[in-house]
Design a protein around this motif. Structure first.
Motif, PDB file in Angstrom:
ATOM      1  N   GLU A 137       0.821  -1.208   0.000  1.00 30.35           N
ATOM      2  CA  GLU A 137       0.000   0.000   0.000  1.00 30.35           C
ATOM      3  C   GLU A 137       0.860   1.267   0.000  1.00 30.35           C
ATOM      4  O   GLU A 137       0.582   2.221  -0.751  1.00 30.35           O
ATOM      5  CB  GLU A 137      -0.913  -0.008   1.219  1.00 30.35           C
ATOM      6  CG  GLU A 137      -1.823   1.198   1.328  1.00 30.35           C
ATOM      7  CD  GLU A 137      -2.685   1.159   2.575  1.00 30.35           C
ATOM      8  OE1 GLU A 137      -3.316   2.196   2.900  1.00 30.35           O
ATOM      9  OE2 GLU A 137      -2.728   0.102   3.238  1.00 30.35           O
ATOM     10  N   ASP A 138       1.897   1.277   0.831  1.00 31.12           N
ATOM     11  CA  ASP A 138       2.746   2.471   0.929  1.00 31.12           C
ATOM     12  C   ASP A 138       3.545   2.696  -0.354  1.00 31.12           C
ATOM     13  O   ASP A 138       3.681   3.838  -0.821  1.00 31.12           O
ATOM     14  CB  ASP A 138       3.707   2.343   2.124  1.00 31.12           C
ATOM     15  CG  ASP A 138       2.978   2.411   3.451  1.00 31.12           C
ATOM     16  OD1 ASP A 138       1.807   2.845   3.463  1.00 31.12           O
ATOM     17  OD2 ASP A 138       3.561   2.013   4.480  1.00 31.12           O
ATOM     18  N   LEU A 139       4.093   1.613  -0.939  1.00 32.90           N
ATOM     19  CA  LEU A 139       4.894   1.767  -2.155  1.00 32.90           C
ATOM     20  C   LEU A 139       4.032   2.197  -3.347  1.00 32.90           C
ATOM     21  O   LEU A 139       4.484   2.939  -4.216  1.00 32.90           O
ATOM     22  CB  LEU A 139       5.614   0.455  -2.479  1.00 32.90           C
ATOM     23  CG  LEU A 139       6.882   0.140  -1.698  1.00 32.90           C
ATOM     24  CD1 LEU A 139       7.412  -1.233  -2.076  1.00 32.90           C
ATOM     25  CD2 LEU A 139       7.948   1.192  -1.923  1.00 32.90           C
ATOM     26  N   GLY A 140       2.792   1.698  -3.390  1.00 29.19           N
ATOM     27  CA  GLY A 140       1.945   2.006  -4.537  1.00 29.19           C
ATOM     28  C   GLY A 140       1.198   3.317  -4.439  1.00 29.19           C
ATOM     29  O   GLY A 140       0.465   3.688  -5.368  1.00 29.19           O
ATOM     30  N   ALA A 141       1.371   4.054  -3.331  1.00 29.36           N
ATOM     31  CA  ALA A 141       0.591   5.276  -3.117  1.00 29.36           C
ATOM     32  C   ALA A 141       0.877   6.347  -4.171  1.00 29.36           C
ATOM     33  O   ALA A 141      -0.033   7.025  -4.644  1.00 29.36           O
ATOM     34  CB  ALA A 141       0.859   5.818  -1.717  1.00 29.36           C
ATOM     35  N   ASP A 142       2.141   6.520  -4.575  1.00 24.37           N
ATOM     36  CA  ASP A 142       2.516   7.609  -5.492  1.00 24.37           C
ATOM     37  C   ASP A 142       2.944   7.103  -6.863  1.00 24.37           C
ATOM     38  O   ASP A 142       3.683   7.783  -7.579  1.00 24.37           O
ATOM     39  CB  ASP A 142       3.643   8.446  -4.868  1.00 24.37           C
ATOM     40  CG  ASP A 142       3.241   9.080  -3.548  1.00 24.37           C
ATOM     41  OD1 ASP A 142       2.062   9.470  -3.428  1.00 24.37           O
ATOM     42  OD2 ASP A 142       4.092   9.166  -2.641  1.00 24.37           O
ATOM     43  N   GLN A 143       2.500   5.901  -7.234  1.00 15.62           N
ATOM     44  CA  GLN A 143       2.939   5.340  -8.504  1.00 15.62           C
ATOM     45  C   GLN A 143       2.421   6.126  -9.713  1.00 15.62           C
ATOM     46  O   GLN A 143       3.128   6.243 -10.725  1.00 15.62           O
ATOM     47  CB  GLN A 143       2.496   3.883  -8.615  1.00 15.62           C
ATOM     48  CG  GLN A 143       3.416   2.906  -7.918  1.00 15.62           C
ATOM     49  CD  GLN A 143       4.802   2.860  -8.526  1.00 15.62           C
ATOM     50  OE1 GLN A 143       5.651   3.727  -8.234  1.00 15.62           O
ATOM     51  NE2 GLN A 143       5.030   1.890  -9.374  1.00 15.62           N
ATOM     52  N   ARG A 147       4.828   7.562 -12.730  1.00 20.23           N
ATOM     53  CA  ARG A 147       4.702   7.080 -14.108  1.00 20.23           C
ATOM     54  C   ARG A 147       5.091   8.160 -15.118  1.00 20.23           C
ATOM     55  O   ARG A 147       5.756   7.888 -16.121  1.00 20.23           O
ATOM     56  CB  ARG A 147       3.268   6.615 -14.373  1.00 20.23           C
ATOM     57  CG  ARG A 147       3.078   5.964 -15.757  1.00 20.23           C
ATOM     58  CD  ARG A 147       1.598   5.863 -16.073  1.00 20.23           C
ATOM     59  NE  ARG A 147       0.911   5.057 -15.116  1.00 20.23           N
ATOM     60  CZ  ARG A 147       0.763   3.733 -15.219  1.00 20.23           C
ATOM     61  NH1 ARG A 147       1.267   3.114 -16.266  1.00 20.23           N
ATOM     62  NH2 ARG A 147       0.098   3.066 -14.306  1.00 20.23           N
ATOM     63  N   GLU A 148       4.703   9.395 -14.847  1.00 22.63           N
ATOM     64  CA  GLU A 148       5.005  10.497 -15.755  1.00 22.63           C
ATOM     65  C   GLU A 148       6.340  11.159 -15.440  1.00 22.63           C
ATOM     66  O   GLU A 148       7.123  11.474 -16.338  1.00 22.63           O
ATOM     67  CB  GLU A 148       3.884  11.544 -15.687  1.00 22.63           C
ATOM     68  CG  GLU A 148       2.516  11.015 -16.048  1.00 22.63           C
ATOM     69  CD  GLU A 148       2.437  10.564 -17.494  1.00 22.63           C
ATOM     70  OE1 GLU A 148       3.224  11.091 -18.315  1.00 22.63           O
ATOM     71  OE2 GLU A 148       1.589   9.698 -17.809  1.00 22.63           O
ATOM     72  N   ALA A 149       6.611  11.346 -14.146  1.00 25.16           N
ATOM     73  CA  ALA A 149       7.805  12.112 -13.769  1.00 25.16           C
ATOM     74  C   ALA A 149       9.075  11.269 -13.804  1.00 25.16           C
ATOM     75  O   ALA A 149      10.136  11.740 -14.247  1.00 25.16           O
ATOM     76  CB  ALA A 149       7.619  12.719 -12.375  1.00 25.16           C
ATOM     77  N   MET A 150       9.000  10.016 -13.329  1.00 25.02           N
ATOM     78  CA  MET A 150      10.195   9.160 -13.230  1.00 25.02           C
ATOM     79  C   MET A 150       9.844   7.759 -13.726  1.00 25.02           C
ATOM     80  O   MET A 150       9.599   6.849 -12.920  1.00 25.02           O
ATOM     81  CB  MET A 150      10.700   9.112 -11.786  1.00 25.02           C
ATOM     82  CG  MET A 150      11.153  10.463 -11.232  1.00 25.02           C
ATOM     83  SD  MET A 150      11.638  10.386  -9.485  1.00 25.02           S
ATOM     84  CE  MET A 150      10.023  10.154  -8.704  1.00 25.02           C
ATOM     85  N   PRO A 151       9.803   7.538 -15.028  1.00 28.47           N
ATOM     86  CA  PRO A 151       9.400   6.229 -15.578  1.00 28.47           C
ATOM     87  C   PRO A 151      10.291   5.076 -15.120  1.00 28.47           C
ATOM     88  O   PRO A 151       9.786   3.972 -14.865  1.00 28.47           O
ATOM     89  CB  PRO A 151       9.511   6.435 -17.094  1.00 28.47           C
ATOM     90  CG  PRO A 151       9.437   7.923 -17.290  1.00 28.47           C
ATOM     91  CD  PRO A 151      10.065   8.524 -16.083  1.00 28.47           C
ATOM     92  N   GLU A 152      11.596   5.313 -15.000  1.00 26.57           N
ATOM     93  CA  GLU A 152      12.501   4.239 -14.599  1.00 26.57           C
ATOM     94  C   GLU A 152      12.225   3.818 -13.155  1.00 26.57           C
ATOM     95  O   GLU A 152      12.209   2.623 -12.829  1.00 26.57           O
ATOM     96  CB  GLU A 152      13.954   4.689 -14.754  1.00 26.57           C
ATOM     97  CG  GLU A 152      14.354   4.949 -16.208  1.00 26.57           C
ATOM     98  CD  GLU A 152      15.801   5.362 -16.324  1.00 26.57           C
ATOM     99  OE1 GLU A 152      16.462   5.492 -15.269  1.00 26.57           O
ATOM    100  OE2 GLU A 152      16.280   5.549 -17.465  1.00 26.57           O
ATOM    101  N   VAL A 153      12.019   4.813 -12.283  1.00 19.75           N
ATOM    102  CA  VAL A 153      11.708   4.497 -10.891  1.00 19.75           C
ATOM    103  C   VAL A 153      10.365   3.780 -10.809  1.00 19.75           C
ATOM    104  O   VAL A 153      10.183   2.834 -10.028  1.00 19.75           O
ATOM    105  CB  VAL A 153      11.703   5.782 -10.036  1.00 19.75           C
ATOM    106  CG1 VAL A 153      11.276   5.484  -8.599  1.00 19.75           C
ATOM    107  CG2 VAL A 153      13.071   6.442 -10.059  1.00 19.75           C
ATOM    108  N   PHE A 154       9.415   4.216 -11.643  1.00 19.47           N
ATOM    109  CA  PHE A 154       8.093   3.581 -11.662  1.00 19.47           C
ATOM    110  C   PHE A 154       8.203   2.103 -12.020  1.00 19.47           C
ATOM    111  O   PHE A 154       7.588   1.248 -11.354  1.00 19.47           O
ATOM    112  CB  PHE A 154       7.198   4.300 -12.684  1.00 19.47           C
ATOM    113  CG  PHE A 154       5.920   3.575 -12.970  1.00 19.47           C
ATOM    114  CD1 PHE A 154       4.839   3.679 -12.108  1.00 19.47           C
ATOM    115  CD2 PHE A 154       5.802   2.774 -14.109  1.00 19.47           C
ATOM    116  CE1 PHE A 154       3.661   2.996 -12.377  1.00 19.47           C
ATOM    117  CE2 PHE A 154       4.629   2.102 -14.378  1.00 19.47           C
ATOM    118  CZ  PHE A 154       3.556   2.210 -13.506  1.00 19.47           C
TER     119      PHE A 154
END
Length: 486
Positions: A137-143, A147-154
């Protein structure tokens, strides 16, 4: 108040601050400010003890105005002598249901997923499944923002989330082949106030291991117990102060003090005197007295018997320490108990000894119950009473009817063995220090029902006992050389 200072005495008739989980404990209610709407809400506090573990504080907040709810757990214990590292191998759904007490200072990691959660702000009482679900839940909160700002991190976080979700799909039972989603949960708490449930209690859990370690300098700084600019001497002094140990100038003085104490105890033993010294009750913290006497066991060695009784809370404790030198080899003693007379044999179980009774499915690790000098019957009754009162989570809703029935049947077998109704059985003491003893009623001749076996300690056993780094020959010279190099 420092941990080595006595707590103030409780007034007559005053209830104990922390109550057992199985007691009819009532929560205290206090008014609290809601941090969402700034209206007045209600916080319920319950100070309780987790059996076979420690004291904890359960808090539940609820605001009737905006509906905000919050649950939190805090440790009611002082910092432990050593840090604890719990490693749990999760392979079935039953492992996901294990209870976990996570202190706010504990970090959580899952090596198979390359995932590590740093110490949290709040402590929690949850399950393994609850922990993993919270991480998802915590990791997926800001996905969506990533997706738009940091695709690699996403993409990297999505891979971790997928593996964490797979970890929640373990099978009901272990199969011939291990599940591809099996994982290891590591709970590392430098304060030693976190806990992972043992589903095999009172036996050893093959999936759960606990390692104790001395805190590092960095951990002491993170916990706020040490100034970042402190030197090595201040670090060592602070660590010893936290665990209640007194620092001596060097090893030579410590050895001399130990020899003087042993000499005084031998003189008191010869005069049949009992030495008394002040101490603090480990249950309520109030000042009490500990009585100590040295006893020479025939055909064995000298032992130190200590007894503590607290007049404030009624707590009683008996413990045995061995006063002899370290034996070059470990010793394993196996006695076949054939009749009720064997139950009256004296037995000394040192704090470094493990013992087991295969017929009862009883297997106690080293350090369990500390040192005991009693009879075989007395040891069985102590095991029964300790497990009956302190096995965790067998009184709550998390315990299944099957586990409760199995545990009650086990306790009944232990009680029957103490009464001499379950015969014969074999009790085995395994002591790497060779400080344990079972009375030989045929002494000095060999006992036909007893087998004594000596064995070479492993490197790991010597490491756990602190023998590998021990220097008893030229410690003064070695210490002086180390000081000059520093």
């Amino acid at each position: 108040m420092r941990s080595d200072e006595p707590a103030p005495a409780a007034t007559a008739g005053e209830d104990q601050l922390f109550q057992d989980l199985h007691a009819e404990a009532s929560a205290q209610e206090i008014e609290s400010l809601c941090m969402r709407c700034h209206e007045t809400g209600t916080t319920r506090l319950l100070l309780t003890r987790v059996p076979h573990f420690k004291s904890i504080i359960l808090m539940a907040f609820e605001c009737p105005h905006c509906g905000l709810k919050n649950n939190e757990v805090q440790s009611g214990e002082s910092i432990q002598e050593e840090g604890h590292r719990h490693e749990l191998r999760c392979t079935t759904k039953a492992d996901l249901s294990r209870q976990v007490v996570r202190n706010g200072t504990a970090s959580i990691s899952i090596p198979e997923v390359d995932f590590t959660a740093p110490p949290a702000k709040d402590s929690t009482l949850t399950t393994v499944e609850g922990l993993v679900s919270r991480f998802v839940e915590d990791l997926g909160a800001d996905q969506e923002q990533r997706r738009e700002a940091m695709p690699e991190v996403f993409q990297a976080i999505e891979a971790i989330l997928a593996r964490l979700r797979d970890a929640l799909t373990l099978p009901e039972e272990d199969g011939a082949e291990p599940s591809p989603h099996a994982f290891t949960l590591v709970v590392d708490d430098p304060t030693g106030n976190s806990y992972v449930e043992n589903l095999c209690a009172p036996s050893v859990d093959p999936k759960l291991s606990v390692r104790y370690y001395r805190r590092t300098r960095e951990q002491m700084v993170e916990l706020g117990f040490l100034n970042p600019d402190a030197d090595e001497a201040q670090w060592t002094e602070k660590e010893r102060e936290l665990i209640g140990k007194k620092q001596r100038v060097n090893m030579a003085e410590e050895m001399e003090a130990a020899k003087k104490l042993m000499q005084e105890m031998r003189q008191a033993s010869q005069a049949k005197e009992i030495m008394t010294f002040p101490s603090n009750c480990s249950s309520c913290g109030v000042r009490c007295e500990t009585r100590m006497q040295m006893v020479d066991i025939p055909h064995f060695q000298e032992v130190i018997i200590m007894s503590t009784t607290c007049e404030n809370c009624g707590y009683k404790s008996n413990e045995v320490k061995c006063g002899g030198a370290i034996h070059p080899r470990g010793r394993r003693i196996a006695l076949t108990v054939e009749d009720k007379d064997d139950l009256s044999r004296d037995i000394l179980k040192s704090e470094t000894s493990s013992f087991k009774i295969p017929e009862l499915e009883l297997d106690m690790l080293a350090g369990t119950m500390g040192g005991r000098f009693t009879t075989i019957e007395g040891l069985l009754r102590q095991v029964h009473d300790e497990l009956n009162e302190r096995i965790p989570f067998l009184e709550g809703d998390s315990a299944t009817a099957e586990r409760k029935a199995r545990f009650k049947a086990f306790l009944a077998r232990v009680a029957d063995a103490a009464d001499g109704k379950v015969l014969p059985f074999t009790i085995t003491l395994d002591d790497p220090m060779a400080h344990s003893y079972i009375q030989n009623i045929y002494a000095p001749d060999p006992d036909p029902n007893m087998v004594n076996e000596e064995y070479e300690r492993t490197f790991e056993q010597n490491e756990d006992l602190g023998i590998n780094d021990m220097n008893v020959d030229a410690y003064e010279t070695a210490e002086g050389a180390a000081a000059s190099q520093a």
